[in-house]
Design an enzyme around this catalytic site. Structure first.
Site, PDB file in Angstrom:
ATOM      1  N   GLU A  76      44.524  50.734  43.347  1.00  0.00           N
ATOM      2  CA  GLU A  76      44.271  50.582  41.909  1.00  0.00           C
ATOM      3  C   GLU A  76      45.356  51.244  41.062  1.00  0.00           C
ATOM      4  O   GLU A  76      45.640  50.800  39.955  1.00  0.00           O
ATOM      5  CB  GLU A  76      42.915  51.209  41.545  1.00  0.00           C
ATOM      6  N   ASP A  81      43.614  40.998  32.660  1.00  0.00           N
ATOM      7  CA  ASP A  81      42.761  40.235  33.588  1.00  0.00           C
ATOM      8  C   ASP A  81      41.516  39.685  32.907  1.00  0.00           C
ATOM      9  O   ASP A  81      40.584  39.231  33.556  1.00  0.00           O
ATOM     10  CB  ASP A  81      42.370  41.094  34.793  1.00  0.00           C
ATOM     11  N   THR A 130      40.926  48.593  31.072  1.00  0.00           N
ATOM     12  CA  THR A 130      40.536  49.104  32.388  1.00  0.00           C
ATOM     13  C   THR A 130      40.905  50.577  32.395  1.00  0.00           C
ATOM     14  O   THR A 130      42.012  50.935  31.985  1.00  0.00           O
ATOM     15  CB  THR A 130      41.305  48.371  33.501  1.00  0.00           C
TER      16      THR A 130
END
Length: 281
Positions: free
Chosen positions: A66, A84, A89
């Site tokens: 990640e 995305d 995020t």
């Protein structure tokens, strides 16, 4: 594959994928070394993933994929929009403003510590949930997130939400399927990326897809065979989405451990993600 002259990034990326695909194909031609009948009951002999030392390994493995770093605790402050479709995020597990888990996290933090620096964003997080919008979050949300990340109460809230939503359900399902530590980790990594909703690429549907091909040890199946089926289903799910189409966290990480028969996820561990090499001694 055609070369797009105006796109300097793309050929290198394609080339790397082609090399990986070729490597995967050559490995596929080699019969898998099956650990003898030990594989039927790895869960009985392995230390479970929720053991403190194994959990630390799991956090580092996920962080390598990640965040391209083994220092997972440095990620409390991480925040960006990776394009995305999930909005921002952020944090140790990639909580997203568009999927509801970031909202739940900030709500938990605010329940525990009213008036914190992120509390004022709760209405905006409610309204952008389900979208990639930054409405009401820009321009200061990233800065305030980083500020909150210095607060041990916010760090603890991130740990607790990670465990409640992702880690504990994955480990619990892994144990009930009688999987060893590696299998429990494969479940955790999948639920981190795909969530556990009703869509075809969610964790539960990846598992369902695997069950159509092989049985887990709890149903009398061979663990290695089942985990290969699960990772096949995982790769399929990742390829449904351009943002996740690099499958190295499976191909050159989890598959490597599986081919080595390391069902207990014992150290030392050596793996690669996105071409970068990592080691846990």
């Amino acid at each position: 594959m055609t070369h797009h002259s105006g796109d300097p990034v793309r050929p290198a990326r394609l080339a790397r994928r082609t090399v990986l695909a070729a490597a995967a194909a050559s490995l596929a031609a080699v019969p898998l070394l099956r650990p003898s009948h030990a594989s039927a009951s790895a869960s009985a002999t392995c230390t479970p993933l929720d053991d403190a030392a194994k959990k630390e390994i799991a956090m580092k493995l996920v962080s390598s994929a990640e965040n391209s770093s083994l220092d997972w605790k440095a990620q409390y402050k991480y925040i960006e929009d990776i394009g995305d479709g999930r909005g921002y995020t952020a944090g140790i597990i990639g909580f997203c403003s568009g999927t509801g888990d970031m909202l739940d996290l900030v709500q938990l933090y605010t329940d525990r510590k009213p008036g914190n620096v992120l509390a004022k964003y709760l209405p905006a997080l409610r309204s952008v949930n389900g979208t990639d919008s930054h409405d009401g979050l820009d321009p200061n949300f990233p800065r305030d997130w980083a500020k909150a990340a210095q607060d041990s109460a916010f760090q603890q809230a991130q740990n607790d939400e990670r465990d409640r939503v992702y880690f504990n359900p994955a480990v619990s399902q892994g144990k009930s399927d009688k999987l060893g530590t590696l299998g429990q980790f494969a479940y955790y990594d999948a639920i981190v990326m795909h969530g556990d909703g009703d869509d075809p690429t969610s964790f539960r549907n990846i598992r369902k897809r695997a069950l159509n091909k092989a049985k887990p040890p709890a149903q009398g199946g061979d663990e290695t065979t089942y985990l290969n089926a699960f990772l096949d289903a995982r790769v399929w799910a990742m390829k449904q989405e351009e943002a996740h189409s690099d499958t190295t966290r499976v191909d050159t990480e989890q598959r490597v451990f599986l081919r080595n028969g390391n069902l207990c996820l014992n150290t030392p561990l050596n793996w690669k993600v996105y071409g970068d090499s990592y080691h846990i001694g």
